[in-house]
Design a protein around this motif. Structure first.
Motif, PDB file in Angstrom:
ATOM      1  N   ARG A  52      -3.100  25.180 -47.570  1.00 40.26           N
ATOM      2  CA  ARG A  52      -3.599  25.534 -46.249  1.00 40.26           C
ATOM      3  C   ARG A  52      -4.982  26.160 -46.359  1.00 40.26           C
ATOM      4  NH1 ARG A  52      -2.399  26.249 -41.454  1.00 40.26           N
ATOM      5  NH2 ARG A  52      -2.698  28.443 -41.029  1.00 40.26           N
ATOM      6  N   TYR A  57      -8.421  32.098 -40.845  1.00 37.41           N
ATOM      7  CA  TYR A  57      -8.762  33.511 -40.963  1.00 37.41           C
ATOM      8  C   TYR A  57     -10.224  33.749 -40.600  1.00 37.41           C
ATOM      9  CZ  TYR A  57      -4.260  33.917 -43.114  1.00 37.41           C
ATOM     10  OH  TYR A  57      -2.914  33.883 -43.319  1.00 37.41           O
ATOM     11  N   PHE A  60     -10.303  33.709 -36.896  1.00 36.77           N
ATOM     12  CA  PHE A  60      -9.785  34.954 -36.340  1.00 36.77           C
ATOM     13  C   PHE A  60     -10.821  36.068 -36.472  1.00 36.77           C
ATOM     14  CE2 PHE A  60      -7.006  38.744 -36.296  1.00 36.77           C
ATOM     15  CZ  PHE A  60      -6.439  38.534 -35.059  1.00 36.77           C
ATOM     16  N   LYS A  89     -17.378  49.935  -7.997  1.00 39.41           N
ATOM     17  CA  LYS A  89     -16.536  49.764  -9.170  1.00 39.41           C
ATOM     18  C   LYS A  89     -16.944  50.785 -10.236  1.00 39.41           C
ATOM     19  CE  LYS A  89     -14.463  45.936  -7.746  1.00 39.41           C
ATOM     20  NZ  LYS A  89     -14.643  46.173  -6.297  1.00 39.41           N
ATOM     21  N   ASP A  93     -14.871  48.967 -16.337  1.00 40.32           N
ATOM     22  CA  ASP A  93     -13.461  48.764 -16.010  1.00 40.32           C
ATOM     23  C   ASP A  93     -12.947  47.596 -16.827  1.00 40.32           C
ATOM     24  OD1 ASP A  93     -12.940  50.746 -14.198  1.00 40.32           O
ATOM     25  OD2 ASP A  93     -13.764  49.620 -12.522  1.00 40.32           O
ATOM     26  N   TRP A  94     -11.696  47.712 -17.282  1.00 39.67           N
ATOM     27  CA  TRP A  94     -11.163  46.602 -18.088  1.00 39.67           C
ATOM     28  C   TRP A  94     -11.081  45.331 -17.268  1.00 39.67           C
ATOM     29  CZ3 TRP A  94      -6.814  43.956 -16.738  1.00 39.67           C
ATOM     30  CH2 TRP A  94      -5.941  44.555 -15.832  1.00 39.67           C
ATOM     31  N   GLN A  95     -10.888  45.494 -15.944  1.00 39.38           N
ATOM     32  CA  GLN A  95     -10.725  44.291 -15.123  1.00 39.38           C
ATOM     33  C   GLN A  95     -11.947  43.388 -15.206  1.00 39.38           C
ATOM     34  OE1 GLN A  95      -9.859  47.355 -13.943  1.00 39.38           O
ATOM     35  NE2 GLN A  95      -8.055  47.220 -12.644  1.00 39.38           N
ATOM     36  N   PHE A  96     -13.131  43.959 -14.958  1.00 36.27           N
ATOM     37  CA  PHE A  96     -14.296  43.057 -14.923  1.00 36.27           C
ATOM     38  C   PHE A  96     -14.767  42.679 -16.316  1.00 36.27           C
ATOM     39  CE2 PHE A  96     -16.803  47.113 -14.175  1.00 36.27           C
ATOM     40  CZ  PHE A  96     -17.496  47.101 -15.369  1.00 36.27           C
ATOM     41  N   ILE A  98     -12.803  41.475 -18.604  1.00 37.97           N
ATOM     42  CA  ILE A  98     -11.960  40.410 -19.169  1.00 37.97           C
ATOM     43  C   ILE A  98     -12.667  39.060 -19.292  1.00 37.97           C
ATOM     44  CG2 ILE A  98      -9.887  39.023 -18.782  1.00 37.97           C
ATOM     45  CD1 ILE A  98      -8.927  41.576 -19.730  1.00 37.97           C
ATOM     46  N   PRO A  99     -13.339  38.546 -18.226  1.00 39.12           N
ATOM     47  CA  PRO A  99     -13.968  37.225 -18.389  1.00 39.12           C
ATOM     48  C   PRO A  99     -14.969  37.199 -19.536  1.00 39.12           C
ATOM     49  CG  PRO A  99     -13.903  37.836 -16.083  1.00 39.12           C
ATOM     50  CD  PRO A  99     -13.464  39.040 -16.851  1.00 39.12           C
ATOM     51  N   PHE A 102     -13.149  37.347 -22.830  1.00 41.37           N
ATOM     52  CA  PHE A 102     -12.553  36.027 -23.064  1.00 41.37           C
ATOM     53  C   PHE A 102     -13.602  35.046 -23.568  1.00 41.37           C
ATOM     54  CE2 PHE A 102     -11.266  31.946 -20.960  1.00 41.37           C
ATOM     55  CZ  PHE A 102     -10.192  31.679 -21.769  1.00 41.37           C
TER      56      PHE A 102
ATOM     57  N   PHE B 264      -4.178  36.335 -14.128  1.00 48.45           N
ATOM     58  CA  PHE B 264      -5.352  37.203 -14.113  1.00 48.45           C
ATOM     59  C   PHE B 264      -6.383  36.708 -13.098  1.00 48.45           C
ATOM     60  CE2 PHE B 264      -9.549  38.562 -15.451  1.00 48.45           C
ATOM     61  CZ  PHE B 264      -9.363  39.925 -15.377  1.00 48.45           C
ATOM     62  N   TYR B 267      -5.391  38.035  -9.803  1.00 45.84           N
ATOM     63  CA  TYR B 267      -5.589  39.476  -9.713  1.00 45.84           C
ATOM     64  C   TYR B 267      -7.077  39.817  -9.650  1.00 45.84           C
ATOM     65  CZ  TYR B 267      -5.775  44.333 -11.226  1.00 45.84           C
ATOM     66  OH  TYR B 267      -6.046  45.662 -11.318  1.00 45.84           O
ATOM     67  N   PHE B 268      -7.852  39.152 -10.492  1.00 48.26           N
ATOM     68  CA  PHE B 268      -9.253  39.498 -10.677  1.00 48.26           C
ATOM     69  C   PHE B 268     -10.063  39.316  -9.395  1.00 48.26           C
ATOM     70  CE2 PHE B 268     -13.514  38.293 -12.468  1.00 48.26           C
ATOM     71  CZ  PHE B 268     -13.853  39.560 -12.848  1.00 48.26           C
ATOM     72  N   TRP B 271      -9.066  41.910  -6.908  1.00 44.69           N
ATOM     73  CA  TRP B 271      -9.570  43.219  -7.327  1.00 44.69           C
ATOM     74  C   TRP B 271     -11.064  43.347  -7.046  1.00 44.69           C
ATOM     75  CZ3 TRP B 271     -13.205  44.691 -11.011  1.00 44.69           C
ATOM     76  CH2 TRP B 271     -13.222  46.054 -11.349  1.00 44.69           C
ATOM     77  N   PHE B 272     -11.793  42.274  -7.321  1.00 43.79           N
ATOM     78  CA  PHE B 272     -13.235  42.348  -7.187  1.00 43.79           C
ATOM     79  C   PHE B 272     -13.670  42.375  -5.721  1.00 43.79           C
ATOM     80  CE2 PHE B 272     -16.096  41.923 -10.891  1.00 43.79           C
ATOM     81  CZ  PHE B 272     -17.190  42.498 -10.289  1.00 43.79           C
ATOM     82  N   GLN B 312       0.125  29.314 -37.467  1.00 40.34           N
ATOM     83  CA  GLN B 312       0.654  27.954 -37.493  1.00 40.34           C
ATOM     84  C   GLN B 312       2.061  27.898 -38.080  1.00 40.34           C
ATOM     85  OE1 GLN B 312      -0.818  25.106 -40.351  1.00 40.34           O
ATOM     86  NE2 GLN B 312      -1.245  23.670 -38.731  1.00 40.34           N
TER      87      GLN B 312
END
Lengths: 180, 405
Positions: A52, A57, A60, A89, A93-96, A98-99, A102, B264, B267-268, B271-272, B312
């Motif tokens: 493998r 890794y 990650f 706001k 804030d963790w909410q905004f 996130i995008p 991500f 999300f 929610y997002f 929220w916004f 995996q």
């Protein structure tokens, strides 16, 4: 100026046959060998006994790099360096976040994966010792080409060729290069 | 040839036994809920159990149709297991009757059916869609279309077992696309009608996708649990390989992430924008005890499946795979409870002078899922008895036996 052996080349045309041959070569204990195929053959890596890859890794690590960058940038800019009240706001804030977390984790993962893949595949490689061999060139067309390098401990010009022929390879021959 | 009808195996016997036990215990529990906690609480738990298993059963048929649409070879070995779990679909029409009765009493769980809705300016405008007659017509339509869906897709799949040519499979290949379109429409509107209209002042356009994502990942989790149970007990070993578990693990992983993405997104945006008519849904669900449900959802529906299924090689380890499947099934329950119970708590509090809704969650909430879980398991065990557990004559079965994922 002597002709030094590079390795043995053998051609296969049937993917099932080359998979069976790969198992036999693996079980014979060879390590410095490879199979070159025109398209990915499922199960061939298992038959060859390829371990493998560590690429996951590296990927990650890219994720951790990306997400820590995203959080760091947003926190430092928004809450420390230049706090601005936008729409009531919080400064962070963790909410905004996130995008951006991500997206940057994906970006980090993707970049690390590509660079890691290039590194693990030793790309770019400008020269390969087999590249002038006519059989080897067919690997980009319609043939599965097995190459067994001469620096393998079990390599022997005669018996290795015999083994490949016994496994059903066509056009088995020794590739040599001029050594100075 | 190995055994393909598993009706006499201990796995199916256990399914039948626990189905009957859950059915009986759930029925007693539901009756006790009705007697002790009243009609609205009973109906909320009934709806919770009903939607959990009705959604999963219909999604099992969708899973099968999806395999036909994509001409997937890998899944032909496990497709029938999913199809056998659709036994609940034909009786959905009967299971909807208590919901209709609840609406007709005029003080049910749906606020828009109450007398007070006639003076509510927003609900007057929504009356075109949210009125009793149209609601009943739609419910009947869902039951009918889902019945036709299971009859067509699963029916053809079963016919293929004994057919001399591939005509039943060809029919499914040809017709699965329109059926999937129909599934998308019905699951969307059914989730609007049954769940979203519990909060009639509120709306979310992504609701249908949210409902689908939860059902799909839960359906895959049930298929995984059943497949691994059969495999561990030593059945279907000629058809099912490690590769199937790997792919089921991938699907569970992907769709728990997909659910998180959709949840999300919903929610997002709310929220916004911070608009009062939209935030009522989440303000109500992030206080008074419901915030723990929200936190549990993040943990159970995303973090735990993500961490356990990321590598995996763990997707080929049955114990870890089954653990993840159980967590996902639990999280689907938490998800639906988080949607339904706060809304019903509000309706139940309408009579109170202080108008404050209380935290409504207790043993009663498990009775509905238990009852419908029993029905679901029992009807599935009947199908496992009358049908094969593998699509033995499927034109693509050889691919499923040989493939590597």
């Amino acid at each position: 100026m002597t002709e030094a052996p590079v390795g043995i080349v053998g051609e296969f045309t049937d993917p099932n046959q080359v998979t069976k041959a790969a198992q036999a070569i693996r079980d014979a204990g060879y390590r410095q060998w490879d199979i070159h195929t025109p398209y990915p053959v499922h199960g061939l890596d298992k038959a060859m006994g390829v371990k493998r890859s560590m690429l996951t890794y590296i990927s990650f690590g890219g994720l951790l790099f990306g997400i820590s960058n995203a959080l760091g940038i947003q926190y430092w800019m928004g809450a420390i360096d230049y706090p601005l009240n936008i729409g009531g706001k919080g400064f962070f804030d963790w909410q905004f976040s996130i995008p951006i977390d991500f997206e940057l984790s994906i970006l980090g993962t993707a970049i690390f994966t590509v660079i890691g893949l290039f590194h693990l595949c030793r790309l770019p490689t400008w020269y390969n010792r087999y590249q002038d061999d006519d059989s080897f060139k067919k690997a980009t067309d319609d043939t599965f080409v097995v190459t067994i390098d001469s620096d393998d401990d079990r390599f022997s010009a005669e018996t290795t060729q015999d083994m490949l022929r016994r496994l059903g390879a066509k056009n088995v021959h020794l590739v040599t290069a001029t050594a100075n | 040839m190995t055994q393909t009808n598993l009706g006499s195996t201990p796995v199916v016997a256990a399914m039948r036994k626990w189905g009957v036990i859950f059915l009986a215990a759930g029925a007693v529990g539901l009756a006790a809920t009705f007697a002790i906690s009243g009609q609205q609480r009973f109906m909320a738990d009934y709806l919770l159990g009903f939607w959990y298993f009705a959604g999963i059963s219909v999604t099992m048929v969708f899973f099968s149709a999806l395999q036909y649409l994509t001409r997937a070879g890998w899944s032909s070995a496990i497709r029938r297991i999913a199809e056998n779990f659709s036994g609940f679909v034909p009786v959905i029409g009967i299971a909807l009757i208590p919901i209709v009765a609840d609406v007709l009493t005029g003080h049910g769980i749906y606020e828009w059916t109450h007398e007070s809705a006639k003076t509510d300016p927003l609900l007057i405008k929504k009356e075109v869609y949210l009125n009793n007659t149209f609601f009943f017509v739609r419910l009947g339509l869902y039951a009918l279309l889902w019945f036709a869906f299971v009859r067509y897709i699963v029916g053809n799949s079963v016919k293929q077992d004994t057919a001399s040519d591939f005509r039943p499979s060809q029919k499914n290949w040809k017709r699965s696309a329109p059926w999937i379109l129909l599934y998308a429409m019905t699951i969307t509107f059914a989730s609007f009608d049954l769940l979203m209209s519990l909060e009639p002042h509120w709306f979310s356009t992504i609701w249908g996708v949210y409902a689908f994502a939860g059902h799909f990942v839960a359906a895959i989790a049930i298929v995984t649990l059943a497949t691994t149970s059969f495999y561990r007990a030593g059945y279907l070993r000629e058809y099912i390989t490690e590769e199937h578990f790997h792919d089921l693990g991938k699907l569970m992983f992907a769709f728990s992430v997909f659910w998180t993405y959709i949840a999300f997104s919903q929610y997002f945006i709310i929220w916004f924008a911070n608009l009062p008519e939209e935030t009522i849904y989440f303000t109500h669900r992030t206080q008074g005890g419901w915030e723990y449900f929200g936190a549990a959802l993040v943990l159970l529906h995303f973090v735990i499946p993500f961490i356990t299924l990321l590598r995996q090689d763990v997707k080929r380890k049955l114990t870890i795979l089954r653990f993840a499947a159980v967590v996902i099934l639990l999280s689907h329950f938490v998800d639906l409870a988080w949607i339904i119970m706060p809304a019903v708590g509000k309706v139940m509090a309408h009579g109170n002078p202080d108008h404050h809704s209380s935290f409504v969650f207790g043993w009663q909430e498990f009775t509905g899922v238990m009852f419908f879980g029993g029905v679901f398991l029992f009807l599935a065990s009947r199908l496992f008895t009358s049908r094969n557990a593998v699509a033995v004559n499927d034109p693509l079965l050889h691919e499923a036996v040989e493939y590597t994922s």
